[in-house]
Scaffold this active site. Sequence first.
Site, mmCIF file in Angstrom:
data_model
loop_
_atom_site.group_PDB
_atom_site.id
_atom_site.type_symbol
_atom_site.label_atom_id
_atom_site.label_comp_id
_atom_site.label_asym_id
_atom_site.label_seq_id
_atom_site.Cartn_x
_atom_site.Cartn_y
_atom_site.Cartn_z
ATOM 1 N N GLU A 287 -6.253 -3.168 1.857
ATOM 2 C CA GLU A 287 -5.814 -2.081 2.727
ATOM 3 C C GLU A 287 -4.593 -2.472 3.551
ATOM 4 O OE1 GLU A 287 -7.552 0.330 6.580
ATOM 5 O OE2 GLU A 287 -8.938 -0.651 5.204
ATOM 6 N N ASP A 288 -4.589 -3.698 4.081
ATOM 7 C CA ASP A 288 -3.537 -4.112 5.012
ATOM 8 C C ASP A 288 -2.382 -4.854 4.347
ATOM 9 O OD1 ASP A 288 -4.984 -3.023 6.989
ATOM 10 O OD2 ASP A 288 -5.613 -4.888 7.945
#
Length: 757
Positions: A118-119
């Site tokens: 996600e990051d």
Amino acid sequence: MNLTSTDSTVSAATAQRGDTPRTPNQRPTRQDSSAAPAPAPGVASVSRLSEQLAEYLTPSELKKVKEAYRFSDEKHLGQMRKSGEPYISHPIAVAEICAEWKLDAQAIMAALLHDVMEDQDVRKDELIERFGAPVASLVDGLSKLDKIEFQTQIEMQAENFRKMLLAMARDVRVILVKLADRLHNMRTLGHMDAHKRRRIARETMDVYVPIAHRLGLNNLYRELQDLSFSHLYPVRYRTLGKAVKAARGNRREVVSKIMDAVKNTLAATGIQAEVYGREKTLFGIYRKMRNKHLSFSQVLDVYGFRIVVDSFANCYVALGTLHALYKPMPGKFKDYIAIPKLNGYQSLHTTLIGPYGTPVEFQIRTADMHRVAESGVAAHWLYKNDEGALTDLQQRTHAWLQSLLDIQKQTGDSAEFLEHVKVDLFPDSVYVFTPKSKIISLPRGATALDFAYTIHTDIGDHAVEGIINHEHVPLRTELRNGDIVEIVSSSDARPSPTWLGFVRTGKARSAIRHHLRTINRSESVALGRDLLAQALEALSLSPDLPAPLAERLLKESSAKSLEDLHADIGVGKRMATLVARHIFGLAENVTGSAPAVDDQGELIPTKLDPVVITGSEGTAVHLGQCCLPIPGDSMYGQFRRDQGLTVHAADCDIAKRQRAKEPERWTEVVWSPEVNRRFDCRIKVLVHNEKGALARVAAELGESDANIVHVSMDDDKDQVMQQLRFTVQVEDRIHLARLMRNVRAIPSVARILRERS
């Protein structure tokens, strides 16, 4: 797990930086996570995690976890939390929570890696190559859908939940890691802005708390409740906290007296038991005060104790011993050992009258029951069945997870899927029996129709009536604990939109909506096409959309085709007027004639032509059961999600209230001149309580050419006046008026009127 000094803290480059530097492929500091307490800013230790994992993982598994930690530390290099500490401290904390549940190495690795996709834009195939497909699938199930564009925040949130829950249905470890992630974020929410704290706390209370309860994670469930409560209502939380602290000293003497008496009595009986005092959580106290309108002192008068015995049989022996010590309160005994809760919870609950007349709650269970009660489905990772067979709790959990997949197959969109799932997450249950004595658990308020869909979707779709305790009842009949339920079905029966008004389970609701969408699609498409054409004509636009305009409309509305768009309008999922206004916005540069605007430049739409009905349209258009409109009545139609157009009489009280709340969902409806059928109508007749009154009224209704569908009367036979209620079939208002004049002429009739809502 013996991590070296370079592993036990975040890399030196990270620890030395006080700002938030980023590597070229790294996103900015996360804004939706919150800070966690750390030994010192810039340092994140994994020594405690090492000790936890060394207790139950093998050396080869520890090596894999170490590799996952190194990878996560490298990818989160330079990323900081709101408090200024390294972001890697968060995955470590999540892994520690999972280690407390004794989750396996793959789950621990997923906890350490849960934010890298996600990051940090790490691809799934890279995780598969380094850590294997199972770990990559877990991380993928935990990752949000940031790269997809959504029309609203609610739509994005619903789709995230849908993806997470479906991943959980395939592997329950997904939700366990997600719950650990949420718990740590809730523990460290203090560094977030106030409005974000409230939003995250509300989301936690609405979704994650009931999921934790459904999976039997009671310690987690209680902590998430209290943490959410502290951020949603901080003043109330602090006030209750002070009151509990003050009351603790006042109740110490009573608790000590009860504890000593119980221990001595059990020991004298020869029962080996551990006795604990239980203190209610702050949210539990608040909820009881609010729901039961009690004062703080009234709630704190109920003391709680837990007794853990050495065997199943001694649970009941201990119960009898306690009932001999203190008098039980009638109706306050529950046997969750014989009939466990949906989440596998087992215990005996009883409330006794203790010293000074104080109610005292006792929970009696074995050590195994206690472990499941506190850790739920997570308790089975370390204590597995020797034969590898599923335990009873695992079978229950598997059945619920399978129902999520069934709901997904029948659901149109993410918001609807989440709506159905949330219905099933709240745990207050009713237990009924099949004719073969199988126990079925359903939500409180569930009906015979919910029971039918729980057995099988086909049985629900073709249900006609229920048989409860050998009595024939309507499908909408609410079930009670201990009922024996059968379902009568017919191959000719089909789901009705009215069923959505009384079913309680997500499975029943999704199955009914799926049927209405598919079986009646052509009717919904036709209705939606007509409604959109009317709305477009009111804006001086042609119903025949040019190909480029239609293509752009479908792209922005996420519909696959114009037919799908028309079907959505026909079943109430989209509003024709709003779609028409959106089309106007797309076409304003090419349309020849613009509609009128007011002084502020807002559209002044032309009044829409009313929808014309005959009363026999089927399921896309149906008559409201609250007011039963008949030809001659003024009417309005309400578009309800997945139910199409529900027609109400203009003077219907329910319709008036709903029109005031959502005027955009209403349109004027008129009767077609070619109506060739009869309609149900309710009338109430007040008669003198004398012999033969009912027979005379019924005979006059027959003479007036009205078919009697249903009749009921007051139970009290001693009254001077009696109320008779009839449902009759009439042609129109003129026929009804003639019928009412004829009945009013009967000498024993004091009054007659048409019943509405």
